[in-house]
Design a protein around this motif. Sequence first.
Motif, PDB file in Angstrom:
ATOM      1  N   ARG A 195      -5.628  -1.348   8.341  1.00 30.61           N
ATOM      2  CA  ARG A 195      -4.524  -2.247   8.715  1.00 30.61           C
ATOM      3  C   ARG A 195      -3.693  -1.671   9.852  1.00 30.61           C
ATOM      4  O   ARG A 195      -3.220  -2.386  10.733  1.00 30.61           O
ATOM      5  N   GLN A 196      -3.500  -0.355   9.860  1.00 32.82           N
ATOM      6  CA  GLN A 196      -2.678   0.284  10.878  1.00 32.82           C
ATOM      7  C   GLN A 196      -3.453   0.614  12.152  1.00 32.82           C
ATOM      8  O   GLN A 196      -2.858   0.914  13.184  1.00 32.82           O
ATOM      9  N   THR A 208       4.946  -3.163   3.835  1.00 34.00           N
ATOM     10  CA  THR A 208       4.209  -2.554   2.707  1.00 34.00           C
ATOM     11  C   THR A 208       5.148  -1.738   1.843  1.00 34.00           C
ATOM     12  O   THR A 208       4.698  -0.975   1.039  1.00 34.00           O
ATOM     13  N   GLU A 220      -5.180   0.628   4.136  1.00 39.89           N
ATOM     14  CA  GLU A 220      -3.987   0.768   4.977  1.00 39.89           C
ATOM     15  C   GLU A 220      -4.340   1.401   6.317  1.00 39.89           C
ATOM     16  O   GLU A 220      -3.751   1.052   7.347  1.00 39.89           O
ATOM     17  N   SER A 238       0.802  -1.219   0.000  1.00 40.23           N
ATOM     18  CA  SER A 238       0.000   0.000   0.000  1.00 40.23           C
ATOM     19  C   SER A 238       0.833   1.267   0.000  1.00 40.23           C
ATOM     20  O   SER A 238       0.527   2.232  -0.704  1.00 40.23           O
TER      21      SER A 238
END
Length: 390
Positions: A322-323, A390, A319, A268
């Motif tokens: 995801r974070q 990533t 993203e 990403s």
Amino acid sequence: MVLFLTTVVQSLTSMAALMVPVLAPRMAVDLGLPPATVGYYIALVFLAAIPATVLGGDAVIRFGPIRVSQAGLVICAIGLALLCVGSPWLCLLGALLIGFGYGPVTPASSHMLSLSTPQRNLGLVFSVKQTGVPLGGALAGFFAPMLEASVGWQGALLAVACLLCCAATQSLRTPHDDDRIRSHTLGLGVFRELARLLARSPSLRTLAFASFCFSTFQLSLTTYLVTYLHETFGYTLVAAGLTMSAAQASGVIGRILWGIAADRWLGSVRMLAALAVAMAAGAAVLAGMPATWGPWPLMAVVCIVSACALGWNGTFLAEVARQAPSGAAGRATGAILSCTFAGVVVGPPLFGIVASLTGGYRLAFAVIAAGPAIAAIALYLKRSTFRTST
């Protein structure tokens, strides 16, 4: 079902927000305003969307994502209806209501999708959902000029308002709002909590900054494309609207392609950095396009630039999810999107000011190229702060 539902809601709210930029040349004449003032309309919409997005992430916990999405659709419909009156003060209120309805939709969809999507497919799934934004723009570009020709711009806005109300169905609520916490307390303290979330996460801060830069370019392009083609290249409103539809369709394709590329090859962060470079280059091309270009070369350039400028959002939101801390995708999305929408508040008015001062739109495109260029540098320098490879 979750992906289909969230995509439809995203498309309809995006269509509501972008009806005015498509109809701007006609509305401006009737309201006695210069067409460049459409940038201030977009700024008002997303100024209201900033607090609505933050509060929306919290409201999802209390009321559930479907109820929040329903409320967003109805509020957008009321805003469109107020624009039809033609009063400057009611137009101001209408723009603010559209933003207040638009803001909570993305945190609601991120909440549902983060719970139902495997990590390995986040980029693609979020990108497919985010195709709703350019799809809504394509619907606005295609239908708004035709509706305006038959029932006037007020009739066009009212028709979309009725569509939004019809879409706010109750039947889908039960299976998707079962995890709501009725006892969850709403309040302004959520702003402090989200500020602390950003303070603790360098990767989320970097994404917030990059999204601010990206959105300055994306919404400037979307807001002024029809007017740019109409005034600089002599396009009719219908022809310019169809070109905008093609540009938005390119954004749909771009979001899916970039999501696949991020999941399978680049990751990403590298994907977002590459798109940032492409946006900066695209702004330079748009600034230098000669007025003698025929429709097909011009269409090709607009579509290529739009695929990048409108295609980053799905990869970006994946993203963010995801974070984000576990179970906090909706809140993290609300925090980040408040920064994204701040870029929208700054970008179109800045573009309009430069265009007004210079008597054209070319230098304005060159000015807004700086945002994506800076974002590309930030993503490269901070790549090591991201939690996954990533």
